[in-house]
Design a protein around this motif. Structure first.
Motif, mmCIF file in Angstrom:
data_model
loop_
_atom_site.group_PDB
_atom_site.id
_atom_site.type_symbol
_atom_site.label_atom_id
_atom_site.label_comp_id
_atom_site.label_asym_id
_atom_site.label_seq_id
_atom_site.Cartn_x
_atom_site.Cartn_y
_atom_site.Cartn_z
ATOM 1 N N ASP A 132 7.713 8.597 10.059
ATOM 2 C CA ASP A 132 6.255 8.570 10.491
ATOM 3 C C ASP A 132 5.788 7.105 10.590
ATOM 4 O O ASP A 132 5.027 6.773 11.507
ATOM 5 C CB ASP A 132 5.592 9.453 9.709
ATOM 6 C CG ASP A 132 5.893 11.193 9.777
ATOM 7 O OD1 ASP A 132 6.475 11.480 10.761
ATOM 8 O OD2 ASP A 132 5.522 11.913 8.912
ATOM 9 N N GLN A 133 6.139 6.520 9.518
ATOM 10 C CA GLN A 133 5.710 5.254 9.285
ATOM 11 C C GLN A 133 6.259 4.277 10.360
ATOM 12 O O GLN A 133 5.304 3.416 10.893
ATOM 13 C CB GLN A 133 6.166 4.604 8.009
ATOM 14 C CG GLN A 133 5.575 2.963 7.843
ATOM 15 C CD GLN A 133 4.284 3.053 7.681
ATOM 16 O OE1 GLN A 133 3.213 3.494 6.831
ATOM 17 N NE2 GLN A 133 3.450 2.172 8.596
ATOM 18 N N ARG B 190 3.966 4.860 13.515
ATOM 19 C CA ARG B 190 2.672 4.114 13.420
ATOM 20 C C ARG B 190 2.842 2.659 13.659
ATOM 21 O O ARG B 190 1.794 2.070 14.027
ATOM 22 C CB ARG B 190 2.263 4.314 11.965
ATOM 23 C CG ARG B 190 1.610 5.801 11.759
ATOM 24 C CD ARG B 190 0.816 6.162 10.594
ATOM 25 N NE ARG B 190 1.463 5.652 9.369
ATOM 26 C CZ ARG B 190 2.168 6.607 8.579
ATOM 27 N NH1 ARG B 190 2.118 8.206 8.870
ATOM 28 N NH2 ARG B 190 2.844 6.300 7.664
ATOM 29 N N LYS C 283 -0.682 0.317 10.508
ATOM 30 C CA LYS C 283 -1.359 1.752 10.103
ATOM 31 C C LYS C 283 -0.348 2.201 8.871
ATOM 32 O O LYS C 283 0.790 2.475 9.190
ATOM 33 C CB LYS C 283 -1.358 2.454 11.334
ATOM 34 C CG LYS C 283 -2.394 2.357 12.119
ATOM 35 C CD LYS C 283 -2.521 3.608 13.118
ATOM 36 C CE LYS C 283 -3.628 3.288 14.006
ATOM 37 N NZ LYS C 283 -3.878 4.406 14.991
#
Length: 423
Positions: free
Chosen positions: A310-311, A314, A318
């Motif tokens: 997920d990082q 982003r 973020k």
């Protein structure tokens, strides 16, 4: 862990037979650029052995930057010096805070919870030092300076605290004989705003005062979607007052007091990976639920890998932190230097100071909602300072000349005590 007071007491004797043994002066000094119109050449003058000498006579690497040079190069903090001084590196030393600006020269810097290898001075007084973070002093130290001088190499006790790497000397602009002042401001991206004001007032022929104030604000460039906050922002205020009192032609007394305050939303740490094998081992042994649970451990650490995935989606600007980071620093100090000319070739000098430093912070050091490595997780750790130190220094010097100025000497002693302020 109990942190004890740090006391430094040193006596020093320095001397030079300049006319008899040329170039034999062992010096710890700083440099400033002399007016080139006097000799046709730009010449560096250093305060080696606490007196002015030409850099040609002092075997030490010195870099000096004038106020105009600081403005032209936009040097507003320690980080700005890195590109101006050879072998000088300013970095957080692996500590999860952008507010930490720890200097090192030729690889000599601060060790973890140890004394700094490069000491930062303000008006010949070492700034108070934090230990859980390798920081010295607070914000706004580079406002309204007369000069910045960097000494490379080991410094003995002849110049305050002994160090293995060098010293950075900040000299504040002193009060002058003119009624003058200035106001300045700036605006930049991320809503950066900064202001600076200086007022110099000669009250009488013997008493002059200089008042300085400055502020800087800037939005953060890293968005925390978990807390809806900008990390890596800036918000600080500072104030300084200097008083020059010369009651007679043989006595000079300068007193300076300062205050600095900074509070930010902390550092936007970006996670790139976890040690999955170790975290799985901890989970399987019952030391936390990092990869599944003790009853049902997940050998693939699926949840942690999903956080990294997920990082990556982003990007680096973020983040999603599991705790609300913050950083706050509050520092103040007062110093006095008194010079008394006893005779034409003999001067007594005393420098005394007292300072305080408080540092508060909480940091999500794993940069994720996994809460694997965090500091400031309890309410007390978020309201009580991580570092709180009070520092007292006293230095007495006797400077003189003999043998028709062929011999110059300095006798003196330096005392420093830094202790925890709580309790």
């Amino acid at each position: 862990m109990r942190i004890k007071s740090h006391i430094c007491l040193s006596l020093y004797v320095g001397g030079a037979l300049g006319a008899i043994v040329p170039g034999a002066v062992s010096a710890q000094g700083v440099g400033s650029v002399e007016d080139p119109s006097l000799s046709g050449l730009s010449e560096i003058v250093v305060t080696a052995q606490r007196r002015e000498e030409r850099s040609q006579d002092v075997p030490i690497a010195i870099t000096a930057i004038s106020p105009d040079g600081l403005r032209e190069r936009s040097v507003t903090d320690l980080q700005g010096l890195q590109s101006q001084v050879p072998s000088l590196v300013i970095q957080p030393n692996g500590q999860a805070s952008r507010d930490v600006m720890s200097p090192s020269i030729r690889g000599q810097g601060a060790s973890f919870q140890g004394a700094p290898g490069v000491v930062v001075y303000m008006n010949e007084v070492p700034l108070p030092t934090a230990f859980t973070l390798s920081s010295q002093g607070g914000p706004g130290n580079f406002v309204d300076l007369q000069s910045v001088q960097v000494l490379s190499g080991a410094q003995g006790t002849l110049f305050g605290r002994n160090t293995t790497g060098g010293a950075v000397l900040l000299t504040a602009a002193k009060p002058s004989d003119r009624l003058e002042g200035h106001l300045s401001g700036a605006y930049g991206n991320y809503n950066m705003t900064e202001f600076e004001g200086v007022l110099n007032v000669p009250i009488t022929d013997t008493l002059k005062v200089r008042v300085v104030g400055a502020s800087r604000d800037r939005d953060g460039y890293t968005e925390d979607i978990q807390w809806n906050k900008d990390r890596d922002n800036q918000h600080w205020r500072m104030g300084r007052i200097g008083m020059q009192f010369d009651p007679t032609s043989s006595i000079s007394n300068y007193t300076m007091a300062y205050y600095g305050y900074s509070k930010t939303n902390g550092t936007g740490i970006v996670p790139i990976s976890f040690n999955y094998n170790r975290l799985y081992g901890f989970t399987a042994a019952g030391y936390g639920n990092f990869c599944g649970t003790y009853v049902s451990p997940d050998v693939n650490c699926t949840d942690l890998k999903k956080l990294i995935s997920d990082q990556e989606d982003r990007g680096i600007r973020k983040v999603a932190h599991g705790m609300d980071d913050f950083s706050k620093v509050e520092t103040w100090g007062i110093s006095n230097s008194t010079d008394v000319a006893i005779t034409d070739g003999l001067k007594l000098r005393n420098i005394i100071s007292y300072a305080s430093l408080k540092s508060f912070y909480a940091s999500d050091q794993d940069g994720s909602i996994a809460n694997i490595n965090n500091t400031g997780v309890t309410s007390l750790s978020r309201t009580a300072p991580k570092d709180y130190y009070k520092q007292f220094t006293e230095e007495l010097q006797l400077q003189g000349e003999a043998l028709d100025s062929k011999l110059t000497y300095v006798l003196g002693g330096f005392y420093s005590k830094q202790k925890p302020g709580g309790g």
